[in-house]
Design a protein around this motif. Structure first.
Motif, PDB file in Angstrom:
ATOM      1  N   LYS A 109       0.834  -1.210   0.000  1.00 45.89           N
ATOM      2  CA  LYS A 109       0.000   0.000   0.000  1.00 45.89           C
ATOM      3  C   LYS A 109       0.864   1.254   0.000  1.00 45.89           C
ATOM      4  N   MET A 110       1.951   1.225   0.761  1.00 45.38           N
ATOM      5  CA  MET A 110       2.826   2.397   0.847  1.00 45.38           C
ATOM      6  C   MET A 110       3.521   2.677  -0.483  1.00 45.38           C
ATOM      7  N   ILE A 111       4.050   1.647  -1.125  1.00 42.02           N
ATOM      8  CA  ILE A 111       4.781   1.875  -2.375  1.00 42.02           C
ATOM      9  C   ILE A 111       3.829   2.267  -3.508  1.00 42.02           C
ATOM     10  N   TYR A 112       2.632   1.698  -3.525  1.00 38.95           N
ATOM     11  CA  TYR A 112       1.657   2.091  -4.549  1.00 38.95           C
ATOM     12  C   TYR A 112       1.199   3.534  -4.326  1.00 38.95           C
ATOM     13  N   ALA A 113       0.983   3.916  -3.077  1.00 36.31           N
ATOM     14  CA  ALA A 113       0.553   5.289  -2.781  1.00 36.31           C
ATOM     15  C   ALA A 113       1.626   6.299  -3.179  1.00 36.31           C
ATOM     16  N   SER A 114       2.886   5.985  -2.906  1.00 33.45           N
ATOM     17  CA  SER A 114       3.951   6.946  -3.197  1.00 33.45           C
ATOM     18  C   SER A 114       4.372   6.931  -4.664  1.00 33.45           C
ATOM     19  N   SER A 115       3.919   5.952  -5.428  1.00 31.49           N
ATOM     20  CA  SER A 115       4.282   5.856  -6.846  1.00 31.49           C
ATOM     21  C   SER A 115       3.160   6.300  -7.779  1.00 31.49           C
TER      22      SER A 115
END
Length: 153
Positions: A108-114
């Motif tokens: 969730k974190m990497i998708y949100a920041s990308s």
């Protein structure tokens, strides 16, 4: 000669780049209408956003069935709908950020920041939908957003 996979302008703050083939697939959907949806994922090395699947379907439910229950994805769907005043059909490109509650926190974190790097690269999107469960991306929910011309969720 070395060919970079991605342009610097499509690099996210997470360091995940948008693969050029992901942009090419979107442009083909937008211009050629050969496919009705594209599902994007971040590759296993966590370095690029790539096309996971492209498809043609008349069924929105078929498209939804391709979203994983327990992991994140981005998607673009060519959403076709009837105008209530009887003026015929309309079609709008909808960008989805799919981040189910059951997905791993790291995902969730990497998708949100990308997300922003992909979203900025896809010109011509009319509506953006953030989904954490299937009720938020159900046909009627998306129809309501698209038909009123809403922007971000």
């Amino acid at each position: 000669m070395f060919q970079p996979c991605c342009s610097k302008s499509t690099m996210s703050r997470s360091g995940v780049a948008v693969n050029d083939s992901a942009l090419q697939a979107f442009n083909e959907l937008k211009l050629g209408k050969k496919v009705t949806f594209i599902i994007y994922k971040i590759n296993d090395a966590k370095t690029e956003i790539v096309v996971e699947e492209e498809g043609t379907t008349d069924s929105y439910d078929t498209f939804l069935g391709k979203l994983p229950e327990n992991d994140c994805r981005y998607a673009v769907y060519d959403f076709e709908y009837e105008i209530s005043s009887g003026e015929g059909k309309r079609s709008k490109l909808v960008f989805f950020t799919w981040s189910p509650d059951t997905a791993p926190v790291r995902s969730k974190m990497i998708y949100a920041s990308s997300k922003d790097s992909l979203r900025r690269a896809l010109t011509g999107i009319s509506t953006e939908i953030q989904g954490t469960d299937f009720s938020e991306v159900a046909y009627e929910s998306v129809l309501e957003r698209v038909s009123r011309g809403a922007g971000s969720h």
